[in-house]
Every structure is written in C-alpha cells, then in structure tokens.
Design a protein around this motif. Structure first.
Motif, PDB file in Angstrom:
ATOM      1  N   UNK A  34       0.851  -1.180   0.000  1.00  0.00           N
ATOM      2  CA  UNK A  34       0.000   0.000   0.000  1.00  0.00           C
ATOM      3  C   UNK A  34       0.892   1.236   0.000  1.00  0.00           C
ATOM      4  N   UNK A  35       0.630   2.131  -0.922  1.00  0.00           N
ATOM      5  CA  UNK A  35       1.352   3.390  -0.986  1.00  0.00           C
ATOM      6  C   UNK A  35       0.447   4.565  -0.693  1.00  0.00           C
ATOM      7  N   UNK A  36       1.041   5.611  -0.143  1.00  0.00           N
ATOM      8  CA  UNK A  36       0.354   6.886   0.041  1.00  0.00           C
ATOM      9  C   UNK A  36       0.904   7.891  -0.963  1.00  0.00           C
ATOM     10  N   UNK A  37       0.012   8.610  -1.608  1.00  0.00           N
ATOM     11  CA  UNK A  37       0.345   9.625  -2.592  1.00  0.00           C
ATOM     12  C   UNK A  37      -0.412  10.899  -2.267  1.00  0.00           C
ATOM     13  N   UNK A  49       5.038   7.399   0.649  1.00  0.00           N
ATOM     14  CA  UNK A  49       5.449   6.305   1.505  1.00  0.00           C
ATOM     15  C   UNK A  49       4.759   5.029   1.058  1.00  0.00           C
ATOM     16  N   UNK A  50       5.304   3.891   1.464  1.00  0.00           N
ATOM     17  CA  UNK A  50       4.658   2.617   1.172  1.00  0.00           C
ATOM     18  C   UNK A  50       4.986   1.617   2.259  1.00  0.00           C
ATOM     19  N   UNK A  60      10.079   5.680   2.482  1.00  0.00           N
ATOM     20  CA  UNK A  60       9.604   7.058   2.543  1.00  0.00           C
ATOM     21  C   UNK A  60      10.297   7.907   1.489  1.00  0.00           C
ATOM     22  N   UNK A  61       9.547   8.850   0.940  1.00  0.00           N
ATOM     23  CA  UNK A  61      10.145   9.861   0.085  1.00  0.00           C
ATOM     24  C   UNK A  61      10.976  10.817   0.928  1.00  0.00           C
ATOM     25  N   UNK A  62      12.034  11.363   0.334  1.00  0.00           N
ATOM     26  CA  UNK A  62      12.909  12.269   1.068  1.00  0.00           C
ATOM     27  C   UNK A  62      12.170  13.483   1.613  1.00  0.00           C
ATOM     28  N   UNK A  63      11.150  13.929   0.912  1.00  0.00           N
ATOM     29  CA  UNK A  63      10.440  15.134   1.301  1.00  0.00           C
ATOM     30  C   UNK A  63       9.662  14.990   2.599  1.00  0.00           C
ATOM     31  N   UNK A  64       9.354  13.754   3.007  1.00  0.00           N
ATOM     32  CA  UNK A  64       8.553  13.542   4.211  1.00  0.00           C
ATOM     33  C   UNK A  64       9.261  12.681   5.247  1.00  0.00           C
TER      34      UNK A  64
END
Length: 129
Positions: A34-37, A49-50, A60-64
């Motif tokens: 499951x990913x969050x966009x 994130x996933x 996690x993406x670097x931005x968060x």
C-alpha cells in the motif's frame, strides 16, 4: 469489487498533525503493498510512503522522511499515515493505492502513478500558514 478509501484529512495549522487512514477490501491484502500519494492543485501526483503488507517493510520519500510515518493493521485491512510537523506545502489531496511489489522484501521504490493496480478515493489535507 476492489475498494480503497482514505480518510482523516482536515484543516490544521502549520506545525500540526493528522492521522490518515486507508481501508481496503476486494483483494488479498497480504499480496500487495500500500502506498500513500498526494496531489496538490496544479501539481503532479507525488509518492510519499509505502508498506509491504506481507513483510511490513516501509519506504519514505525524502520530502517527508522524519515527519510522516506509515503503519498497518492487517487484521483490519487498514493502513495509516501519521503526518506531523505539517507545512502549507503539504496541502493536497492524499490517496492510498495498492500495487504488487516489484521485489520483496520491501515495497520500494514507490511506483509512479502508472505502476499502481488500484487507486483509492482521496482525503483533503489543508495546512494553514
């Protein structure tokens, strides 16, 4: 019928926090990540994130990274995203989505919008300055 529904958004002040939820049904939960966009008006959809529902590993993406935290409850087919230290630039519609991981263990890299198998309905997060 496959269904994913994000909830928990709202209006918060800069520096505040929210806990977003995603409930899934209609597919074998453990077979997917499951990913969050999120997508802000006029902006491209961004992967945040996933989590791999089978092995529990996260990306996690670097931005968060350091501000957002993903977790899951497999017995309830639910995934959560705790979003902290919010900034006005975090304002967006937040979506959860399901996809078959390319390689396990883990769920990364977070796929593009074209690598998603099932999209959920989004929830709006608005952060005031």
């Amino acid at each position: 019928e496959v269904q994913l529904q994000a909830s928990g958004g709202g209006l918060v002040q800069s520096g505040g926090s929210l806990r977003l939820s995603c409930v899934a049904s209609g597919f074998t939960f453990d077979d997917y990540a499951i990913g969050w966009f999120r997508q802000a008006p006029g902006k491209e959809r961004e992967g945040l994130s996933c989590i791999n529902n089978s092995d529990g590993r996260t990306t996690y993406a670097d931005s968060v990274k350091g501000r957002f935290s993903i977790s899951s409850d497999n017995d309830k087919n639910m995934v959560y995203l705790q979003i902290n230290s919010l900034k006005p630039e975090d304002t967006a519609v937040y979506y959860c989505a399901a996809y078959v991981p390319m390689q396990e263990p883990g769920c990364g890299p977070i796929p593009s919008r074209y690598g998603i198998d099932y999209w959920g309905k989004g929830t709006l997060v608005t952060v005031s300055s």
